[in-house]
Design a protein around this motif. Structure first.
Motif, PDB file in Angstrom:
ATOM      1  N   PHE A 140     -26.299   5.909   5.419  1.00 16.57           N
ATOM      2  CA  PHE A 140     -25.150   5.149   5.929  1.00 16.57           C
ATOM      3  C   PHE A 140     -24.794   5.603   7.338  1.00 16.57           C
ATOM      4  CE2 PHE A 140     -20.579   4.929   6.696  1.00 16.57           C
ATOM      5  CZ  PHE A 140     -20.373   3.560   6.591  1.00 16.57           C
ATOM      6  N   PHE A 141     -24.779   6.917   7.552  1.00  9.19           N
ATOM      7  CA  PHE A 141     -24.430   7.431   8.867  1.00  9.19           C
ATOM      8  C   PHE A 141     -25.430   6.959   9.926  1.00  9.19           C
ATOM      9  CE2 PHE A 141     -22.725  11.273   6.341  1.00  9.19           C
ATOM     10  CZ  PHE A 141     -21.552  10.575   6.048  1.00  9.19           C
ATOM     11  N   GLU A 142     -26.692   6.810   9.524  1.00 10.79           N
ATOM     12  CA  GLU A 142     -27.730   6.347  10.443  1.00 10.79           C
ATOM     13  C   GLU A 142     -27.768   4.823  10.541  1.00 10.79           C
ATOM     14  OE1 GLU A 142     -29.714   7.995  12.363  1.00 10.79           O
ATOM     15  OE2 GLU A 142     -29.608  10.074  11.644  1.00 10.79           O
ATOM     16  N   ASN A 143     -26.984   4.146   9.681  1.00 11.23           N
ATOM     17  CA  ASN A 143     -26.991   2.681   9.623  1.00 11.23           C
ATOM     18  C   ASN A 143     -28.400   2.147   9.370  1.00 11.23           C
ATOM     19  OD1 ASN A 143     -25.789   0.134   9.676  1.00 11.23           O
ATOM     20  ND2 ASN A 143     -26.187  -0.131  11.860  1.00 11.23           N
ATOM     21  N   ASP A 144     -29.094   2.807   8.451  1.00 12.24           N
ATOM     22  CA  ASP A 144     -30.488   2.458   8.174  1.00 12.24           C
ATOM     23  C   ASP A 144     -30.795   2.893   6.740  1.00 12.24           C
ATOM     24  OD1 ASP A 144     -33.127   1.781   8.244  1.00 12.24           O
ATOM     25  OD2 ASP A 144     -33.739   3.367   9.618  1.00 12.24           O
ATOM     26  N   TYR A 145     -30.802   1.937   5.810  1.00  8.68           N
ATOM     27  CA  TYR A 145     -31.022   2.269   4.404  1.00  8.68           C
ATOM     28  C   TYR A 145     -32.509   2.244   4.068  1.00  8.68           C
ATOM     29  CZ  TYR A 145     -26.072   2.156   3.420  1.00  8.68           C
ATOM     30  OH  TYR A 145     -24.729   2.452   3.409  1.00  8.68           O
ATOM     31  N   TYR A 146     -32.976   3.330   3.451  1.00 10.23           N
ATOM     32  CA  TYR A 146     -34.375   3.442   3.080  1.00 10.23           C
ATOM     33  C   TYR A 146     -34.489   4.413   1.915  1.00 10.23           C
ATOM     34  CZ  TYR A 146     -33.244   7.091   6.463  1.00 10.23           C
ATOM     35  OH  TYR A 146     -32.602   8.088   7.148  1.00 10.23           O
ATOM     36  N   THR A 147     -35.516   4.232   1.123  1.00  9.42           N
ATOM     37  CA  THR A 147     -35.782   5.158   0.023  1.00  9.42           C
ATOM     38  C   THR A 147     -36.484   6.392   0.579  1.00  9.42           C
ATOM     39  OG1 THR A 147     -37.956   4.241  -0.452  1.00  9.42           O
ATOM     40  CG2 THR A 147     -36.072   3.201  -1.549  1.00  9.42           C
ATOM     41  N   PRO A 148     -36.480   7.493  -0.160  1.00  9.59           N
ATOM     42  CA  PRO A 148     -37.230   8.671   0.293  1.00  9.59           C
ATOM     43  C   PRO A 148     -38.701   8.352   0.532  1.00  9.59           C
ATOM     44  CG  PRO A 148     -35.726   9.278  -1.472  1.00  9.59           C
ATOM     45  CD  PRO A 148     -35.675   7.786  -1.365  1.00  9.59           C
ATOM     46  N   GLU A 149     -39.263   7.485  -0.314  1.00 11.14           N
ATOM     47  CA  GLU A 149     -40.675   7.117  -0.163  1.00 11.14           C
ATOM     48  C   GLU A 149     -40.913   6.347   1.142  1.00 11.14           C
ATOM     49  OE1 GLU A 149     -39.643   8.155  -4.142  1.00 11.14           O
ATOM     50  OE2 GLU A 149     -38.827   6.527  -2.885  1.00 11.14           O
ATOM     51  N   GLU A 150     -40.005   5.422   1.452  1.00 14.72           N
ATOM     52  CA  GLU A 150     -40.130   4.668   2.695  1.00 14.72           C
ATOM     53  C   GLU A 150     -39.941   5.585   3.911  1.00 14.72           C
ATOM     54  OE1 GLU A 150     -40.413   1.940   5.725  1.00 14.72           O
ATOM     55  OE2 GLU A 150     -41.106   1.829   3.637  1.00 14.72           O
ATOM     56  N   HIS A 151     -39.018   6.524   3.772  1.00 17.34           N
ATOM     57  CA  HIS A 151     -38.773   7.493   4.838  1.00 17.34           C
ATOM     58  C   HIS A 151     -40.052   8.272   5.147  1.00 17.34           C
ATOM     59  CE1 HIS A 151     -36.260  10.019   7.339  1.00 17.34           C
ATOM     60  NE2 HIS A 151     -36.589  11.113   6.681  1.00 17.34           N
ATOM     61  N   PHE A 152     -40.755   8.716   4.119  1.00 20.65           N
ATOM     62  CA  PHE A 152     -41.980   9.481   4.328  1.00 20.65           C
ATOM     63  C   PHE A 152     -43.077   8.600   4.927  1.00 20.65           C
ATOM     64  CE2 PHE A 152     -46.075  11.173   2.702  1.00 20.65           C
ATOM     65  CZ  PHE A 152     -46.086  12.344   3.445  1.00 20.65           C
ATOM     66  N   ARG A 153     -43.158   7.336   4.494  1.00 16.61           N
ATOM     67  CA  ARG A 153     -44.175   6.433   5.056  1.00 16.61           C
ATOM     68  C   ARG A 153     -43.976   6.252   6.558  1.00 16.61           C
ATOM     69  NH1 ARG A 153     -43.648   3.639   0.068  1.00 16.61           N
ATOM     70  NH2 ARG A 153     -42.103   2.211   0.950  1.00 16.61           N
ATOM     71  N   ARG A 154     -42.712   6.265   6.996  1.00 14.50           N
ATOM     72  CA  ARG A 154     -42.449   6.128   8.425  1.00 14.50           C
ATOM     73  C   ARG A 154     -42.990   7.341   9.189  1.00 14.50           C
ATOM     74  NH1 ARG A 154     -36.228   3.764   8.711  1.00 14.50           N
ATOM     75  NH2 ARG A 154     -36.527   2.011   7.275  1.00 14.50           N
TER      76      ARG A 154
END
Length: 421
Positions: A376-390
């Motif tokens: 929320f603070f980053e204004n960017d919702y993602y799952t932990p899995e999506e975060h790692f894929r990035r």
């Protein structure tokens, strides 16, 4: 795991995370407001008082006794900052109802306690209860004094204040010692009423089963308030100083501290994070292997990326005679990365470290709260899995570009008094 977020009102979000593997529940209510030197201490004190008493349990002892009866439940305050925002609030944790010996409604009891803390605090004649306020005030002053005793942490604080001078991010989440000392119970209560009116509010509930009565209670309670929430700008790059500024202070310390602050105009936070790991976060990093191990110039030497401010810090513990040598080698290792001297092994080690960190999300209820609050603070919702894929998509070229974007902004030195020039 089931994730749901809904809007309860203007500037009020409610996130429910259900994961049946847990046996306990965690609730966090965050108030987001812009850091301000005039209100930082008062905001901190006001939310601190909420966690030690309310209108029904008017002393810390009586509240603790009640929480003890609820299988050791807990209520605490939240105070942190992110970028230019001050983040305050109330947290609670308790055993899920399914594990109560006599079928007690623990969740219902905790909902009632949290409701009283937030909406019926311990107030008399327009001021927080004097005893509760005095206790919280003393604790905060003790914490401020304790930070000075943690010299590495204090050096980082002074480096941040130097790097962000004149910006909201330079203000500590607890304000200043002088502001805390001069604060009154009346002023703190006024500050809390202002938070209820103007702060952005995000609520997180993690539990093994759905608990709709929580969102219903918060929706009804906040609907009774007159709210005009203000926007909070968390992400705001700090401008680079025209010339590198060096601030030196002398203290009674044996080990000197040096903190180097770089600024960047890059918004590639994934490349910046991988750069930080390769540069100085882990035992295989260039700073650890070269500045600390090979040349023995520092007791420790680590880096960290603060993407919301476009800042990048390197801090080290060093003998006074080695400060210039350490600085030269720290900058030299950054130059190596800028030239492209990054091995596949370093990149793979970085990804393994990130994978390990991401895989821990969901190990505890609090880990979910921290994860989705940061989203929320980053204004960017993602799952932990999506975060790692990035991170996996980050190329060597992006890391090199991130390194080349860094420019030295300021240096903070904590020097020992014992060594004479």
């Amino acid at each position: 795991m089931i994730y749901k977020r809904s809007e309860l009102g203007d500037g009020i979000g409610f996130t429910s995370i259900v994961d049946e593997k847990f046996k306990s529940c965690v609730l966090a209510v965050y108030f987001l407001t812009e850091s301000d030197e005039k209100t930082a201490a008062l905001n901190n004190l006001s939310t601190g008082v909420l966690s030690v008493s309310n209108s029904r349990y008017t002393s810390y002892a009586s509240l603790c006794e009640k929480l003890s009866e609820l299988y050791g439940a807990s209520v605490g305050s939240i105070a942190r900052k992110k970028g230019d925002a001050q983040i305050l609030g109330l947290s609670a944790s308790w055993l899920d109802d399914r594990y109560a010996i006599d079928g007690e409604d623990i969740s219902g009891e905790m909902l009632s306690i949290v409701c009283d803390c937030l909406f019926a605090p311990n107030v008399q004649n327009g001021a927080f209860d004097s005893e509760s306020f005095a206790m919280v005030k003393k604790d905060l002053l003790d914490n401020i004094s304790a930070e000075f005793n943690q010299k590495r942490s204090y050096a980082l604080t002074r480096a941040i204040q130097t790097a962000y001078r004149g910006e909201p991010a330079a203000i500590m989440e607890y304000g200043t010692k002088e502001a805390v000392l001069s604060s009154t119970a009346e002023e703190a209560y006024s500050a809390y009423k202002e938070l209820l009116k103007t702060a952005k509010i995000e609520i997180y509930l993690v539990s093994p089963t759905e608990k709709p009565k929580f969102s219903d209670m918060f929706r009804e309670s906040f609907a009774k308030l007159d709210r005009t929430p203000k926007d909070v700008n968390i992400r705001n790059h700090s401008p680079l100083k025209a010339e590198v500024e060096t601030v030196s202070e002398e203290y009674d310390v044996n080990q000197c501290k040096a903190v180097f602050n770089f600024k960047t105009d890059s918004d590639d936070r994934y490349a910046l994070k991988m750069l930080s790991i390769i540069y100085g976060e882990l035992p295989f990093s260039k700073l650890f292997l070269n500045v600390r191990e090979k040349l023995s110039l520092c007791y420790y030497c680590t880096s960290r990326s603060i993407s919301v401010k476009g800042a990048f810090f390197v801090d080290c513990g060093v003998e006074r005679k080695n400060i210039e040598k350490a600085k030269d080698e720290i900058l030299a290792q950054l130059e190596e990365i800028k030239k492209g001297n990054i091995s596949d092994t370093e990149i793979q080690g970085t990804l393994l470290a990130l994978d390990n960190a991401v895989s821990q999300v969901g190990d505890s209820p609090s880990s979910y709260v921290h994860w989705y609050a940061d989203c929320f603070f980053e204004n960017d919702y993602y799952t932990p899995e999506e975060h790692f894929r990035r991170f996996c998509d980050v190329t060597k070229e992006r890391i090199i570009a991130a390194a080349n974007s860094l420019k030295l902004d300021s240096i903070y030195l904590m020097l020992n008094k014992e060594v004479q020039e």
